[in-house]
Structures are given as structure tokens and as C-alpha cells.
Design an enzyme around this catalytic site. Structure first.
Site: not given
Length: 320
Positions: A122, A146, A150
């Protein structure tokens, strides 16, 4: 050629499955079997080869072992706990996004078959005080859990590839818009809903101003790039096989103007402009100028205009 899509029940997983079914080949070989694995039963697709659906919890190594075997040639690792959800549930985000990724890679290492692994990362790996524009040489500096998860996944993929356990390639996805169906728990969800709902006569709220810039790609282009990404020669990827997938930077205002150019003035009148404090801290770090040079040189592409994104939604997904 046996292909496994982990996250095969999701939006991109389903579109990828349908595209592979239409092609019938991958990496120059006929596809003999497609496995769609997800935490819940995935919808099957019509194809000229066998399609199997399986349930799997990638945080459980034993569950991962049921979906990856010696005959698995290509693995798409799409499953993830997305941004706002990972921020709300710290433990669950690490359980799926880090432990799950490691479990998939460890299974491949144990088998010794060196499959191609296409990992979706991402643009949330970027942010903070790193100077813009962000390129493939920019330091990863995620500002939310997040993004951290990632970034760890990318490092794991790079190392397992370096050691020869997998043929890895990782792609940092732009924000996918326009997404069909119901909103997910991504903080970027409004970047689809402000188009999806108004194009169907429904209201939607935008929590940022018209000048807010971001990095976008249509679902159709994303799938095209994931297929091209699987077919790249490992030698062409270099020592860092993770990179940013091509996309375009547009402001919210430019995107709404594009919708008006395609669909007329009425949809834009259904957009409200109210702040959402619960995602404001996430959005603060998302004013990004991103230059996906490596993937572009390898033949991956972006949409030409956001008018194309709107037309693709109207052609492919509005009924969904």
C-alpha cells in the site's frame, strides 16, 4: 499452471479471477487450476479450467498449509486488514497483515518449490517527514499501523526472495476508485463513495476539501497490472522487488469535475462536505506526490484520466 488467490472473495480477487478465466493462461502457460481462498467462502467464477474455493485463516499456519501445496505455481497474496480497521484493532492488524504474510512465505519455504508470489502492499508505507515526491527510492516511513504492517510485509517478501525461497514481487496499490459494492473499512472509502453513490442517485459525504490531492487507479487497471506483475522476469525486478504500482495524482475537485464531464451535473449535487474526526488523523498524512517510475519502466500502466475511472465503473460495476 496452478494459481492461488488469497483474498479471492474480495473485490480485486474476484476481478482478477474473472480476468484470468478469460485469458486462460499466465506466464505463458495454460492455467490448469485456480484456487480462490478467503476467510469466508468466495464466489466461484466460470472458467475453462478447474476453479476451487477454500476457506483459510492465514494467521494459522495449519490453515495456510491446506491451500498451498507442491503444485502451486503462482500465489496472489491480496488478503489484508485495511487501514482504519487495522488502526482500530492493533492486534488483529498485526495478526493478519504481518503473521499471515509470514505464514504464507514460510509455507513456500518449507515446500521448496519457489512459487511466484505477488504481494499487494500500500502507499500507506509512505508519509511523515520524508521529502516528496515519493519514488521507489524513498524511505518507507508509515504513519499508521496498516502502513507499518505493509512495510514489514515488503521487507519479508524482499528477504524471502533474496534467499531464493520465492519469486517475489510486491506492488504498493494506489487508492482504488471507483470501487463497487458496499464500503469497506478503509479510511479511503469515501474516495469511491462520493462517486459510486451519487452516480446511483444516492447522497455521500466527502470529509476533505476540493483541493485534497491523492493517488488513484481504477479496479480494471489494477487487475491488468497484477497480471503483468506476475509475468515479469525475476531478474528484471532487481534486488528490491517491491515497488509502487502506477497511478495518477488528482485532487478531489478534479475527480468530481471528471464525474460531471461524464455523467452531467446532477451526481455532484448529492455530495455533502462534513469533516469526519475519526479518520482525520489518517488523512492528514495522505497529501501525496508519488512517482511510480520502476513499475512504469517494467510496463505497468495507469489510467489516462479520471473520466476513464468513471466510465469503467459505469461499464463494469454500476449494477454491483
Amino acid at each position: 499452471m496452478k494459481v492461488l488467490i488469497i483474498g479471492g472473495g474480495g473485490l480485486i480477487g474476484q476481478k482478477l479471477a474473472k480476468s484470468l478465466a478469460g485469458r486462460g493462461t499466465l506466464r505463458g502457460q495454460p492455467i490448469s487450476e485456480l484456487v480462490l481462498a478467503d476467510v469466508i467462502d468466495a464466489t466461484t467464477v466460470d472458467a475453462p479450467f478447474a476453479v476451487t474455493t477454500k476457506t483459510c485463516d492465514i494467521s494459522d499456519p495449519a490453515s495456510v498449509a491446506t491451500i498451498i501445496d507442491e503444485s502451486t505455481d503462482v500465489i496472489y497474496l491480496l488478503a489484508a486488514v485495511v487501514s482504519a480497521h487495522a488502526e482500530e484493532d492493533f492486534d488483529f492488524g498485526y495478526k493478519i497483515n504481518v503473521d499471515g504474510t509470514r505464514n504464507v512465505l514460510e509455507r513456500c519455504r518449507t515446500l521448496g518449490t519457489k512459487p511466484v508470489v505477488v504481494f499487494t502492499s500500500s502507499i500507506a508505507v509512505f508519509g511523515g517527514e520524508v521529502p516528496q515526491p515519493f519514488t521507489d527510492d524513498s524511505a518507507l516511513n508509515p504513519q499508521i499501523s496498516y502502513g507499518v504492517q505493509k512495510a514489514i510485509g515488503e521487507m519479508l517478501l524482499n528477504d524471502y526472495t533474496r534467499k531464493g525461497f520465492v519469486q517475489g514481487r510486491g506492488f504498493r496499490l494506489p487508492t482504488i476508485s471507483v470501487r463497487p459494492g458496499k464500503p469497506n473499512r478503509a479510511a479511503s472509502g469515501f474516495m469511491s463513495s462520493i462517486f459510486r453513490e451519487p452516480l446511483q442517485g444516492l447522497p455521500a459525504n466527502c470529509p476533505v476539501d476540493r483541493d485534497f490531492p491523492h493517488f488513484y487507479l481504477s479496479p480494471r487497471k489494477c487487475v491488468e497490472n497484477l497480471i503483468k506483475g506476475a509475468e515479469l522476469d525475476q531478474a528484471d525486478l532487481g534486488p528490491r522487488p517491491s515497488m509502487t504500482m502506477p497511478g495518477r495524482v488528482w485532487t478531489i475537485g478534479q475527480m468530481i469535475d471528471a464525474m460531471t464531464a461524464v455523467a452531467g451535473p446532477e451526481p455532484a449535487k448529492l455530495i455533502t462536505w462534513n469533516p469526519q474526526p475519526e479518520i482525520e488523523h489518517i488523512l492528514d498524512g495522505w497529501r501525496m506526490d508519488i512517482r511510480p517510475e520502476k513499475a512504469a519502466k517494467l510496463g505497468l500502466t495507469a489510467d489516462d484520466s479520471f473520466e476513464d475511472n468513471i466510465r469503467i465503473f459505469l461499464e463494469d460495476d454500476i449494477d454491483a
